[in-house]
Write a protein that holds these residues in place. Structure first.
Motif, PDB file in Angstrom:
ATOM      1  N   MET A   1       0.815  -1.207   0.000  1.00  0.00           N
ATOM      2  CA  MET A   1       0.000   0.000   0.000  1.00  0.00           C
ATOM      3  C   MET A   1       0.854   1.264   0.000  1.00  0.00           C
ATOM      4  O   MET A   1       0.526   2.248  -0.652  1.00  0.00           O
ATOM      5  CB  MET A   1      -0.921   0.016   1.241  1.00  0.00           C
ATOM      6  N   LEU A  19      -1.079   1.431   8.268  1.00  0.00           N
ATOM      7  CA  LEU A  19      -1.459   0.693   7.066  1.00  0.00           C
ATOM      8  C   LEU A  19      -1.448  -0.817   7.308  1.00  0.00           C
ATOM      9  O   LEU A  19      -2.320  -1.534   6.815  1.00  0.00           O
ATOM     10  CB  LEU A  19      -0.501   1.030   5.918  1.00  0.00           C
ATOM     11  N   VAL A  65      -5.982  -7.524  -2.495  1.00  0.00           N
ATOM     12  CA  VAL A  65      -6.352  -6.274  -1.836  1.00  0.00           C
ATOM     13  C   VAL A  65      -7.839  -6.310  -1.502  1.00  0.00           C
ATOM     14  O   VAL A  65      -8.673  -6.601  -2.353  1.00  0.00           O
ATOM     15  CB  VAL A  65      -6.035  -5.063  -2.739  1.00  0.00           C
ATOM     16  N   ASP A  69      -8.292  -3.093   3.531  1.00  0.00           N
ATOM     17  CA  ASP A  69      -6.975  -2.522   3.205  1.00  0.00           C
ATOM     18  C   ASP A  69      -7.134  -1.090   2.704  1.00  0.00           C
ATOM     19  O   ASP A  69      -6.390  -0.187   3.103  1.00  0.00           O
ATOM     20  CB  ASP A  69      -6.279  -3.360   2.122  1.00  0.00           C
ATOM     21  N   LEU A  70      -8.109  -0.881   1.819  1.00  0.00           N
ATOM     22  CA  LEU A  70      -8.352   0.461   1.298  1.00  0.00           C
ATOM     23  C   LEU A  70      -8.896   1.370   2.389  1.00  0.00           C
ATOM     24  O   LEU A  70      -8.635   2.584   2.376  1.00  0.00           O
ATOM     25  CB  LEU A  70      -9.323   0.395   0.123  1.00  0.00           C
ATOM     26  N   LEU A  73      -5.940   2.587   4.028  1.00  0.00           N
ATOM     27  CA  LEU A  73      -5.116   3.402   3.139  1.00  0.00           C
ATOM     28  C   LEU A  73      -5.641   4.831   3.001  1.00  0.00           C
ATOM     29  O   LEU A  73      -4.855   5.776   2.976  1.00  0.00           O
ATOM     30  CB  LEU A  73      -5.049   2.743   1.754  1.00  0.00           C
ATOM     31  N   THR A 118       0.923   4.363  -5.626  1.00  0.00           N
ATOM     32  CA  THR A 118      -0.109   3.393  -5.265  1.00  0.00           C
ATOM     33  C   THR A 118      -1.450   3.785  -5.861  1.00  0.00           C
ATOM     34  O   THR A 118      -2.182   2.945  -6.417  1.00  0.00           O
ATOM     35  CB  THR A 118      -0.226   3.277  -3.735  1.00  0.00           C
TER      36      THR A 118
END
Length: 323
Positions: A1, A19, A65, A69-70, A73, A118
């Protein structure tokens, strides 16, 4: 990430831990093991950690992903990329010594660049990623870029645009439409906020920082390689040419237009027909720029054209120009 970061920066270590969802000391043990592999996925050079190949990593791991995870992020990306550059407190002649007088950002340039890349790679490879609520990873990247540029446009001082400057080319490739919308909005009105990026109109000195506006031009030049974005990119460059107060740097919106539209340039991104369509539109919307452009595009054996910035992540270049 993250893509890359500097372990000597406290703010970088905190961002990486956020992260990863683990404390940095625990993560460092895993990183050390990965770095010792015969074909390392991640490597260390001095205090900087980085993916051995960010593009290869995303090709191989994009399907892993997840939405969470997002979710981790986004706040990190917004906080890091929207950090104001404290060097802007100094005069352009004094910014070379920003680090020595405590005027450096808390986050490293490595982390800022890594996060921008990214977003670019999410824009390219994110269609297979489920970002939640029916959105793909590419749509998620588009939304984040819109938020970043909306924040930049809300800052009337222009400091946010100048702070984002080095990240603009990858952000443009991350979300071309969002980027073009953001720059369009930044050029609106009688006192456009993006005009604050043109800082090279004063006397040139040995220590004077170069104006950061060239990063916007490079971002738009990358987008001009796309058949879908060629027209809008050149239109925004024409508007920037109207705003440009001129200065000592050769990087000017008008010069970018000449390089993109020139029939004598072997790497110009558009076929002749598309160039003519752009000029016709400019004759209606920006007649002064169009007139200057038509004169500049007349064939001349002494004509000099700067190279057009090429996309780094998108496969927009025609086959014959991509070798």
């Amino acid at each position: 990430m993250a893509g890359r970061w500097n372990q000597d920066r406290d703010a970088d270590r905190a961002a990486i831990a956020e992260l990863a969802g683990v404390d940095y000391d625990t993560l460092r043990e895993t990183l050390a093991e990965l770095n010792r592999a015969s074909d390392p996925f991640i490597t260390q050079i001095g205090p900087a950690w980085m993916l051995a190949s960010a593009q290869d990593a995303w090709i191989q791991l994009r399907r892993a992903v997840r939405e969470d995870d997002l979710g981790r992020l986004e706040p990190v990306a917004r906080r890091v990329l929207l950090e104001r550059d404290p060097a802007l407190d100094l005069s352009p002649d004094d910014r070379w010594r920003a680090a020595t007088v405590g005027k450096s950002p808390a986050h490293s340039g490595d982390l800022r660049r890594g996060l921008a890349v990214t977003l670019a790679l999410l824009g390219v490879y994110g269609e297979v990623i489920d970002a939640g609520h029916g959105a793909s990873g590419a749509q998620w990247a588009d939304r984040v870029v819109r938020v970043l540029l909306r924040e930049a446009n809300a800052d009337a001082t222009g400091d946010m645009w100048n702070s984002l400057a080095g990240m603009l080319p990858p952000l443009a490739e991350a979300a071309p439409d969002a980027f073009l919308d953001g720059v369009r909005d930044a050029t609106a009105g009688s006192s456009p906020v993006i005009a604050t990026m043109f800082t090279d109109s004063g006397p040139r000195t040995a220590t004077r920082e170069f104006s950061r506006h060239h990063q916007v031009l490079w971002a738009l030049e990358r987008l001009a390689w796309s058949p879908d974005h060629f027209g809008r990119a050149t239109g925004v460059l024409a508007r920037l040419a109207e705003i440009d107060p001129d200065g000592y740097m050769r990087n000017r919106p008008f010069n970018s237009l000449v390089s993109i539209l020139s029939l004598q340039s072997p790497e110009a991104p558009a076929p002749g027909g598309a160039r003519l369509e752009v000029i016709e539109r400019l004759r209606e919307r920006s007649p002064d720029i169009a007139w200057r452009l038509m004169i500049a595009l007349l064939p001349s054996p002494r004509a000099l054209h700067d190279p057009v910035q090429k996309p780094e992540f998108r496969d927009w270049r025609p086959k014959e120009a991509s070798s």
